[in-house]
Design an enzyme around this catalytic site. Structure first.
Site, mmCIF file in Angstrom:
data_model
loop_
_atom_site.group_PDB
_atom_site.id
_atom_site.type_symbol
_atom_site.label_atom_id
_atom_site.label_comp_id
_atom_site.label_asym_id
_atom_site.label_seq_id
_atom_site.Cartn_x
_atom_site.Cartn_y
_atom_site.Cartn_z
ATOM 1 N N HIS A 1 6.867 3.116 12.008
ATOM 2 C CA HIS A 1 7.549 4.295 12.057
ATOM 3 C C HIS A 1 6.155 5.529 11.473
ATOM 4 C CE1 HIS A 1 9.321 6.630 8.657
ATOM 5 N NE2 HIS A 1 10.214 6.357 8.543
ATOM 6 N N LEU B 1 0.639 -1.354 0.134
ATOM 7 C CA LEU B 1 0.159 0.097 0.117
ATOM 8 C C LEU B 1 1.031 1.506 0.100
ATOM 9 C CD1 LEU B 1 -3.621 1.720 0.769
ATOM 10 C CD2 LEU B 1 -2.601 1.922 2.760
#
Length: 344
Positions: free
Chosen positions: A230, A126
């Site tokens: 992240h 994605l």
């Protein structure tokens, strides 16, 4: 208008640019011409296949801006993982060290090297380019996969997972991998990540410690990174959590990012989705319609778009002519759709 469709051979250059833009840690899109072309080829084969049970199919879709013709994002599904290549994780669990005589009772976390997710489906790859990160585009790119899985459920496993990118700095250095590198691998994170992305995983089984790792023996930075994502991955994780995905203690072996899972039938978008016959009626769709993510029911000619959908009766809905054109359908055909604001 943005549509989502299966990737084609002539999308290679766009995919290469997306791979470069996605950066280190995005293992499913290595910056490698041979591997990217192979990925496109596998996706084309998957769309052309007619499986009755989940197999090795690898689906890859792209989001296209119909006004410019530019590919602005990607979204993928692996029908199964671990059947052809080993699929590794660490599982975080606890062990107790206790002595009644000394009145000592310590609970510590350990990491077990495992292949527990072998055979499940995985949503992956994605990525939405910077110039398209507005409105519902990111949500659309993620959720359309669940509509595809709901419509073509025979192609996928009952459990679906997503590996979330873990913590690393702007140079691609992971604090978790830094500890493993120092003690076991002598191989930096970008190199290990790239080798995995191109399918060269043998070094993992050869060099990874065979016994459980005590978390409290890791560096403080490595400990603090376990199960964390992240910064750029936080929006994607929030979307999946809204769908009902949860982390069951499995983390990536390189950056310790969490892997989240859900039962496909319990995913919010799947549960909220409906299949209905369409009539083309601009006025009804515009005045009474609800903003939805919609797909046609084809595999070979799959299309998805954001649409205004209005119920005519329990089995029939109205959509705009522009929507019908984007989906490649006509009066009397069917769509599967789900409200854009669906949450678990």
């Amino acid at each position: 208008m943005k549509i989502i469709r299966p990737i084609k051979a002539d999308d290679y250059q766009a995919l290469y640019e997306i791979a470069e833009e996605s950066g280190i840690g995005f293992t499913s899109l290595p910056v490698n011409e041979e591997l990217l072309k192979r990925k496109i080829s596998r996706a084309i084969d998957a769309i052309a296949s007619t499986p009755t049970v989940p197999g090795p199919e690898s689906y890859l879709f792209v989001m296209e801006d119909t006004e410019t013709g530019q590919v602005v994002g990607t979204s993928g599904i692996e029908a199964t993982v671990g059947l052809e290549d080993a699929f590794y994780h660490y599982h975080v669990s606890k062990v107790v060290h206790a002595s009644r005589e000394l009145n000592v009772h310590n609970t510590v976390e350990i990491l077990h090297f495992c292949n527990d997710y072998t055979g499940v489906s995985e949503i992956c790859t994605l990525f939405l380019r910077e110039n398209a990160r507005q409105g519902l585009n990111g949500r659309f790119l993620s959720k359309m996969r669940f509509l595809f899985m709901a419509e073509h459920h025979e192609r996928f496993a009952e459990i679906v997972i997503a590996e979330m990118r873990g913590i690393s700095d702007e140079k691609g250095r992971s604090p978790f991998w830094a500890w493993l590198e120092e003690h076991f691998f002598s191989l930096d994170f970008p190199t290990a990540d790239y080798l995995t992305g191109i399918g060269k995983k043998g070094f993992i089984a050869e060099l990874m410690p065979k016994y459980p790792i005590y978390v409290n023996l890791l560096s403080k930075a490595a400990q603090d990174s376990i199960g964390k994502v992240h910064d750029k991955t936080k929006p994607a994780l929030r979307l999946l959590e809204q769908e009902g995905f949860k982390c069951r203690g499995y983390v990536d072996i390189f950056d310790a990012g969490p892997t989240v899972e859900a039962d496909v039938n319990q995913v919010a978008t799947v549960q909220a989705s409906r299949k209905a016959t369409i009539v083309i009626n601009d006025n009804l769709a515009q005045t009474d319609g609800e903003t939805c993510f919609a797909i046609n029911t084809s595999v070979k000619d799959f299309r998805a778009c954001i649409a205004e959908v209005a119920y005519v009766d329990a089995n029939k809905v109205a959509i705009e002519r522009l929507t019908a054109s984007a989906l490649g359908i006509k009066d009397g055909d069917s769509i599967r759709f789900s409200p854009a604001n669906t949450k678990h």
